[in-house]
Scaffold this motif. Structure first.
Motif, mmCIF file in Angstrom:
data_model
loop_
_atom_site.group_PDB
_atom_site.id
_atom_site.type_symbol
_atom_site.label_atom_id
_atom_site.label_comp_id
_atom_site.label_asym_id
_atom_site.label_seq_id
_atom_site.Cartn_x
_atom_site.Cartn_y
_atom_site.Cartn_z
ATOM 1 N N LYS A 44 0.854 -1.198 0.000
ATOM 2 C CA LYS A 44 0.000 0.000 0.000
ATOM 3 C C LYS A 44 0.894 1.253 0.000
ATOM 4 O O LYS A 44 0.952 1.979 1.002
ATOM 5 C CB LYS A 44 -0.915 -0.012 1.224
ATOM 6 C CG LYS A 44 -1.737 -1.289 1.371
ATOM 7 C CD LYS A 44 -2.640 -1.249 2.580
ATOM 8 C CE LYS A 44 -1.883 -1.326 3.890
ATOM 9 N NZ LYS A 44 -1.261 -2.646 4.101
ATOM 10 N N PRO A 45 1.589 1.510 -1.094
ATOM 11 C CA PRO A 45 2.532 2.631 -1.120
ATOM 12 C C PRO A 45 1.843 3.991 -1.093
ATOM 13 O O PRO A 45 0.834 4.203 -1.769
ATOM 14 C CB PRO A 45 3.268 2.421 -2.447
ATOM 15 C CG PRO A 45 2.278 1.707 -3.310
ATOM 16 C CD PRO A 45 1.527 0.792 -2.385
ATOM 17 N N ARG A 46 2.396 4.898 -0.290
ATOM 18 C CA ARG A 46 1.925 6.288 -0.283
ATOM 19 C C ARG A 46 2.825 7.113 -1.199
ATOM 20 O O ARG A 46 4.044 6.985 -1.163
ATOM 21 C CB ARG A 46 1.995 6.878 1.130
ATOM 22 C CG ARG A 46 1.105 6.230 2.156
ATOM 23 C CD ARG A 46 1.168 7.047 3.449
ATOM 24 N NE ARG A 46 0.468 6.378 4.542
ATOM 25 C CZ ARG A 46 1.048 5.582 5.423
ATOM 26 N NH1 ARG A 46 2.367 5.358 5.343
ATOM 27 N NH2 ARG A 46 0.359 5.026 6.386
ATOM 28 N N ALA A 47 2.242 7.995 -1.947
ATOM 29 C CA ALA A 47 3.015 8.808 -2.889
ATOM 30 C C ALA A 47 4.091 9.616 -2.176
ATOM 31 O O ALA A 47 5.212 9.756 -2.684
ATOM 32 C CB ALA A 47 2.077 9.732 -3.665
ATOM 33 N N THR A 48 3.773 10.139 -0.995
ATOM 34 C CA THR A 48 4.735 10.992 -0.284
ATOM 35 C C THR A 48 5.965 10.229 0.179
ATOM 36 O O THR A 48 6.978 10.843 0.527
ATOM 37 C CB THR A 48 4.071 11.669 0.926
ATOM 38 O OG1 THR A 48 3.458 10.672 1.760
ATOM 39 C CG2 THR A 48 3.008 12.670 0.488
ATOM 40 N N LYS A 49 5.910 8.911 0.199
ATOM 41 C CA LYS A 49 7.063 8.099 0.605
ATOM 42 C C LYS A 49 7.921 7.685 -0.595
ATOM 43 O O LYS A 49 8.922 6.983 -0.427
ATOM 44 C CB LYS A 49 6.590 6.847 1.351
ATOM 45 C CG LYS A 49 5.785 7.139 2.617
ATOM 46 C CD LYS A 49 6.607 7.894 3.649
ATOM 47 C CE LYS A 49 5.808 8.121 4.928
ATOM 48 N NZ LYS A 49 6.588 8.928 5.911
ATOM 49 N N TYR A 50 7.520 8.096 -1.785
ATOM 50 C CA TYR A 50 8.234 7.693 -2.999
ATOM 51 C C TYR A 50 8.766 8.900 -3.780
ATOM 52 O O TYR A 50 8.963 8.813 -4.990
ATOM 53 C CB TYR A 50 7.315 6.845 -3.889
ATOM 54 C CG TYR A 50 7.208 5.414 -3.420
ATOM 55 C CD1 TYR A 50 7.860 4.387 -4.083
ATOM 56 C CD2 TYR A 50 6.482 5.091 -2.281
ATOM 57 C CE1 TYR A 50 7.783 3.077 -3.635
ATOM 58 C CE2 TYR A 50 6.393 3.788 -1.820
ATOM 59 C CZ TYR A 50 7.050 2.783 -2.504
ATOM 60 O OH TYR A 50 6.976 1.497 -2.055
ATOM 61 N N ILE A 51 9.004 9.994 -3.087
ATOM 62 C CA ILE A 51 9.509 11.191 -3.758
ATOM 63 C C ILE A 51 10.858 10.933 -4.441
ATOM 64 O O ILE A 51 11.052 11.346 -5.602
ATOM 65 C CB ILE A 51 9.610 12.366 -2.768
ATOM 66 C CG1 ILE A 51 8.215 12.703 -2.193
ATOM 67 C CG2 ILE A 51 10.213 13.595 -3.453
ATOM 68 C CD1 ILE A 51 7.191 13.124 -3.224
ATOM 69 N N PRO A 52 11.825 10.234 -3.806
ATOM 70 C CA PRO A 52 13.097 9.966 -4.501
ATOM 71 C C PRO A 52 12.905 9.181 -5.796
ATOM 72 O O PRO A 52 13.562 9.474 -6.815
ATOM 73 C CB PRO A 52 13.897 9.155 -3.474
ATOM 74 C CG PRO A 52 13.330 9.563 -2.145
ATOM 75 C CD PRO A 52 11.870 9.770 -2.401
ATOM 76 N N GLU A 53 12.014 8.184 -5.776
ATOM 77 C CA GLU A 53 11.757 7.385 -6.983
ATOM 78 C C GLU A 53 11.090 8.251 -8.072
ATOM 79 O O GLU A 53 11.373 8.089 -9.268
ATOM 80 C CB GLU A 53 10.871 6.194 -6.655
ATOM 81 C CG GLU A 53 11.551 5.088 -5.857
ATOM 82 C CD GLU A 53 11.653 5.384 -4.366
ATOM 83 O OE1 GLU A 53 12.296 4.588 -3.652
ATOM 84 O OE2 GLU A 53 11.091 6.404 -3.911
ATOM 85 N N ILE A 54 10.211 9.151 -7.647
ATOM 86 C CA ILE A 54 9.532 10.034 -8.599
ATOM 87 C C ILE A 54 10.543 10.970 -9.265
ATOM 88 O O ILE A 54 10.547 11.142 -10.492
ATOM 89 C CB ILE A 54 8.429 10.841 -7.886
ATOM 90 C CG1 ILE A 54 7.283 9.906 -7.460
ATOM 91 C CG2 ILE A 54 7.904 11.962 -8.772
ATOM 92 C CD1 ILE A 54 6.266 10.542 -6.527
ATOM 93 N N ILE A 55 11.424 11.556 -8.451
ATOM 94 C CA ILE A 55 12.451 12.461 -8.979
ATOM 95 C C ILE A 55 13.370 11.717 -9.952
ATOM 96 O O ILE A 55 13.694 12.221 -11.031
ATOM 97 C CB ILE A 55 13.259 13.093 -7.826
ATOM 98 C CG1 ILE A 55 12.382 14.080 -7.043
ATOM 99 C CG2 ILE A 55 14.509 13.792 -8.355
ATOM 100 C CD1 ILE A 55 13.029 14.629 -5.786
#
Length: 502
Positions: free
Chosen positions: A114-125
């Motif tokens: 159940k991933p939260r978007a705010t916990k994946y900022i490094p992957e998004i960048i």
């Protein structure tokens, strides 16, 4: 006949064949809630549909990794945080908690991840940086980073895989910063939104400057991090085809150069009392609104499971009353079966091999046909009619009642209605062994106080054993932790497994 599903990508029904070389493991990503309010009944149709897909895949012995994201950063959320004068975590966590409470009320299986978007900022960048490096994304004058549709198409890629788009109306260089827009407004879309005063404290540092991710890039980053650059199934409501899912494909394939998702499944819209849901019309319902009217989660779930997922469904309060009647008919039949089977159930030993029920094959054949749930219900209610007639005429033996109870257990692994009936769990063990799935002898019989073990825990225990059999030990460990988080300990023994409350 094997499972066939309507793949939006191909605009046709196709045989389902996982990417896994052994044909067993399935990666499934479902677009989850945007946690700015309580989920409404239209949202729940999509989530119950996703639960049906997962349950049926598991019924057919696929090893499913179910991922559902939590969108906890998005335009509507930012607006609500500002209006409520609160922080992002304080605002979103209350609705995230409410969502999973409601998910449990509807007896939907909890996703494995159940991933939260705010916990994946490094992957998004990192994903945005790849797109910039490939010349498909660019930083604009406003400091935001946009995906270039023109450059993407120029490298031979196809934008418009899920639906037909009119590129004649597209103006080169036109951009859209909003997360949601119509297909008539094709434009370069935002991957990273530069910080503006209305964002308040909601921003992150990045190589592009302070800001926050766009909605579409979040799902690409989270799904590929967990499931890999290419996976089997992506589910969502048909309203997400454009721009969300189309943009997901473009971002993901633009960054990796590989196919993103093999099968796209989309659930149709839901009407309420014959009209589009609207608060002004008084036909806008959350699950909690319906519970307050005296309906149960089981009744809501049943009604949502009565129509084919690709058909527009008219949800009505009268339909919920009909669901109450239909469920009462099923429960009454099961209670009669328990009474008829009582002579055998008093003994510890159940015949080691129970005859397979032909009705299960009919049920499975219906669902193999693009999850034809209406036809599957037809099979079930014809079966119930025949059982009631046999019971009334005194023609059903205790052994036949045991087979019927086992048959219902098989049905309910897919339907998830979970009646409050104490059907002995050891029936699961014997019939599952008889099918050759290979569960250890005494799976359920080794559960101390088996009648009191929650159905959800038993299902998780079975799922863990199947994962270990497939040598997927990482998943088995994840399931062990899920069981532990729900207040139970699982112990492996030479005779099977033991479950006990912590």
């Amino acid at each position: 006949m094997g499972l066939k599903l309507f793949n939006t990508l191909a605009r046709s029904v196709q045989d389902f064949a996982p990417l896994d070389s052994a044909g067993k493991k399935v990666g499934m990503y479902c677009c989850g809630p945007t946690v700015y309010d309580f989920a409404h009944i239209g949202n729940w149709r999509t989530f119950v549909f996703g639960d049906l897909v997962r349950r049926y895949l598991e019924f057919k012995n696929f090893q499913v990794t179910h991922v559902m994201n939590i969108t906890d950063i998005e335009d509507k959320i930012i607006k609500r945080v500002h209006e409520n004068k609160t922080t992002l975590p304080e605002f979103t966590q209350q609705f995230e908690a409410a969502f999973f409470e409601d998910l449990k009320v509807l007896n939907c299986k909890e996703p494995h991840e159940k991933p939260r978007a705010t916990k994946y900022i490094p992957e998004i960048i990192s994903l945005i940086e790849k797109l910039i490096a490939r010349g498909i994304a660019y930083k604009a004058d406003d400091g935001s980073v946009y995906f270039s549709i023109e450059k993407y198409r120029g490298c031979g890629c196809n934008y418009g895989q899920l639906l037909k788009l009119n590129f004649d109306e597209m103006r080169a260089g036109k951009r859209v910063k909003s997360d949601e827009y119509a297909k008539e407004s094709i434009a370069d879309f935002a991957l990273w939104k530069s910080r503006v005063p209305d964002d308040g404290d909601v921003f992150w540092p990045s190589p592009f400057g302070e800001g926050r991710p766009g909605w579409h890039i979040e799902c690409s980053a989270m799904s590929m991090k967990i499931l890999g650059p290419g996976f089997d199934l992506h589910l969502g409501g048909e309203d997400l085809k454009f721009p969300h899912h189309e943009d997901e494909i473009a971002q993901s394939e633009g960054a990796t150069g590989k196919p993103f998702v093999k099968y796209w499944l989309h659930g149709a819209h839901l009407l309420v009392e014959g009209k589009k849901m609207s608060k002004s019309l008084g036909n806008f319902f959350t699950l909690r609104d319906l519970l307050a009217k005296g309906f149960t989660g089981r009744e809501v779930r049943y009604l949502l499971l009565t129509a084919h997922y690709r058909e527009t469904f008219n949800f009505t309060l009268e339909g919920l009353q009909g669901a109450k009647t239909a469920l009462a008919r099923i429960k009454e039949c099961l209670e009669k079966l328990l009474e008829t089977a009582e002579a055998i159930l008093k003994h510890k030993e159940i015949p080691p091999v129970l005859p397979a029920s032909a009705v299960v094959e009919q049920f499975s054949k219906a669902l193999d046909d693009d999850l034809n749930i209406s036809k599957a219900w037809g099979v079930i209610f014809e079966w119930i009619r025949d059982l009631n007639r046999a019971i009334t005429q005194g023609k059903l033996s205790s052994e036949q009642a045991i087979v019927a109870l086992d048959t219902w257990k098989k049905f309910d692994k897919v339907l998830g209605l979970n009646f409050d009936l104490k059907i002995p769990a050891r029936i699961i063990d014997e019939t599952t062994r008889a099918q050759g799935i290979g569960l250890p002898v005494g799976l359920a019989a080794s559960i101390e106080g088996e009648e009191e073990v929650p159905r959800e825990i038993i299902e998780l225990a079975e799922e863990r054993i199947l994962a270990k059999k497939a040598k997927d030990f990482k998943r088995a460990d994840i399931i062990r932790e899920q069981i532990k988080s729900k207040g139970w300990a699982i112990e492996d023994t030479p005779k099977g497994i033991k479950l006990k409350p912590l």
